[in-house]
Design a protein around this motif. Structure first.
Motif, PDB file in Angstrom:
ATOM      1  N   SER A   3       0.636  -0.973   0.028  1.00 54.76           N
ATOM      2  CA  SER A   3       0.326   0.080   0.442  1.00 54.76           C
ATOM      3  C   SER A   3       0.881   1.235   0.085  1.00 54.76           C
ATOM      4  N   GLY A   4       2.346   1.133   0.635  1.00 54.21           N
ATOM      5  CA  GLY A   4       3.438   2.253   0.635  1.00 54.21           C
ATOM      6  C   GLY A   4       4.314   1.787   1.210  1.00 54.21           C
ATOM      7  N   SER A   5       4.923   2.643   0.767  1.00 46.85           N
ATOM      8  CA  SER A   5       6.146   2.826   1.697  1.00 46.85           C
ATOM      9  C   SER A   5       6.717   3.735   3.427  1.00 46.85           C
ATOM     10  N   LEU A   6       7.588   3.386   4.302  1.00 48.70           N
ATOM     11  CA  LEU A   6       7.638   4.180   5.239  1.00 48.70           C
ATOM     12  C   LEU A   6       9.456   4.141   5.125  1.00 48.70           C
ATOM     13  N   THR A   7       9.907   5.119   5.276  1.00 45.25           N
ATOM     14  CA  THR A   7      11.772   5.224   5.594  1.00 45.25           C
ATOM     15  C   THR A   7      11.774   6.474   6.737  1.00 45.25           C
ATOM     16  N   ASN A  46      -1.703   7.929  13.424  1.00 42.68           N
ATOM     17  CA  ASN A  46      -1.126   6.434  13.897  1.00 42.68           C
ATOM     18  C   ASN A  46       0.140   6.064  13.054  1.00 42.68           C
ATOM     19  N   VAL A  47       1.224   6.341  12.778  1.00 46.86           N
ATOM     20  CA  VAL A  47       2.232   6.508  12.511  1.00 46.86           C
ATOM     21  C   VAL A  47       3.091   6.141  13.530  1.00 46.86           C
ATOM     22  N   GLN A  48       3.445   5.021  14.197  1.00 51.12           N
ATOM     23  CA  GLN A  48       3.817   4.994  15.298  1.00 51.12           C
ATOM     24  C   GLN A  48       5.972   4.715  15.676  1.00 51.12           C
ATOM     25  N   VAL A  49       5.730   5.562  16.625  1.00 51.08           N
ATOM     26  CA  VAL A  49       7.845   5.063  16.805  1.00 51.08           C
ATOM     27  C   VAL A  49       8.367   4.678  18.351  1.00 51.08           C
ATOM     28  N   ALA A 107       9.898   2.248  13.575  1.00 48.66           N
ATOM     29  CA  ALA A 107       8.359   3.007  12.499  1.00 48.66           C
ATOM     30  C   ALA A 107       7.345   1.472  12.436  1.00 48.66           C
ATOM     31  N   TRP A 108       6.236   2.276  12.753  1.00 45.69           N
ATOM     32  CA  TRP A 108       5.293   1.121  11.834  1.00 45.69           C
ATOM     33  C   TRP A 108       4.423   1.535  11.780  1.00 45.69           C
ATOM     34  N   TRP A 109       3.510   1.412  10.306  1.00 41.47           N
ATOM     35  CA  TRP A 109       2.064   1.537   9.907  1.00 41.47           C
ATOM     36  C   TRP A 109       1.082   0.620   9.460  1.00 41.47           C
ATOM     37  N   GLU A 115      -1.965  -5.284   6.332  1.00 41.35           N
ATOM     38  CA  GLU A 115      -0.962  -4.919   6.268  1.00 41.35           C
ATOM     39  C   GLU A 115      -0.160  -4.615   6.863  1.00 41.35           C
ATOM     40  N   GLU A 116       1.275  -4.612   7.362  1.00 43.82           N
ATOM     41  CA  GLU A 116       2.313  -3.633   8.524  1.00 43.82           C
ATOM     42  C   GLU A 116       3.785  -2.831   7.077  1.00 43.82           C
ATOM     43  N   LEU A 117       3.354  -1.396   7.997  1.00 39.51           N
ATOM     44  CA  LEU A 117       5.400  -1.571   6.898  1.00 39.51           C
ATOM     45  C   LEU A 117       5.936  -0.967   8.377  1.00 39.51           C
ATOM     46  N   THR A 118       7.200  -0.751   8.447  1.00 42.70           N
ATOM     47  CA  THR A 118       8.374  -0.798   9.101  1.00 42.70           C
ATOM     48  C   THR A 118       9.640  -0.359   8.271  1.00 42.70           C
ATOM     49  N   ALA A 119       9.979   0.416   9.335  1.00 46.64           N
ATOM     50  CA  ALA A 119      11.062   1.233   9.509  1.00 46.64           C
ATOM     51  C   ALA A 119      12.288   1.669  10.720  1.00 46.64           C
TER      52      ALA A 119
END
Length: 182
Positions: A3-7, A46-49, A107-109, A115-119
């Motif tokens: 669905s996207g990217s998290l960086t 709700n982007v968490q770090v 970080a995760w969203w 789906e979970e995106l992490t960095a």
């Protein structure tokens, strides 16, 4: 497909994986599917770090970089010391034993329930560079020239006084020789 990217990024938007203590960390989410209103700047919540060492966490609202971009950015302070009550501050630390390690930020969203995106990124307490007389980073010096050093350390950042850091430079001479003729 995602669905996207998290960086993690630096202040200029360049990808990075390291932040200094007591500075600001930046995140970018690229998610075209969350560009709900092409005429306006959308908000992504709700982007968490979280800090691996201290366990502290922060929840971010990310703002679209402009109407119809699908790119969202947000930032938060990294603070080494007593926990702050500010909602955009993440308390970080480091472990000294049995093996020394600096903090890791995760970080995760969740763009959807499945789906979970992490960095991830790490922290340091200082950086050091060799530079030339014009402030440009260099990897070597000519024999007999002046050596310049730049130290970036935000742990000592008192606006009412000049801070001092010291670096000890030990020269290692490497002779370049031409290969033996064949």
């Amino acid at each position: 497909f995602s669905s996207g990217s998290l960086t993690f990024t630096d202040a200029q938007g360049n990808l990075t994986s390291v932040f200094l203590e007591n500075t600001r960390a930046y995140l970018r989410v690229e998610a075209a599917g969350y560009n709900y209103n092409p005429g306006f700047q959308d908000i992504l919540n709700n982007v968490q770090v979280a800090s691996d060492v201290t366990g502290d966490s922060v929840s971010l609202s990310m703002f679209e970089t402009g109407p119809d971009t699908g790119v969202f950015t947000g930032s938060f302070l990294l603070f080494r010391g007593p926990q702050s009550s500010a909602n955009d501050t993440l308390e970080i630390g480091e472990e000294h034993s049995p093996v020394h390690r600096f903090d890791t930020l995760t970080a995760w969203w969740f763009p959807s329930p499945t789906e979970e995106l992490t960095a991830t990124a790490t922290t340091l307490n200082y950086r050091i560079w060799f530079i030339d007389g014009f402030g440009q980073v260099v990897g070597s010096y000519a024999h007999g020239t002046r050596v310049y050093v730049r130290i970036e350390d935000h742990r000592f950042n008192n606006p009412s006084m000049y801070d001092r850091s010291y670096a000890r430079v030990i020269a290692a001479v490497r002779r370049l020789t031409s290969p033996a003729p064949e």
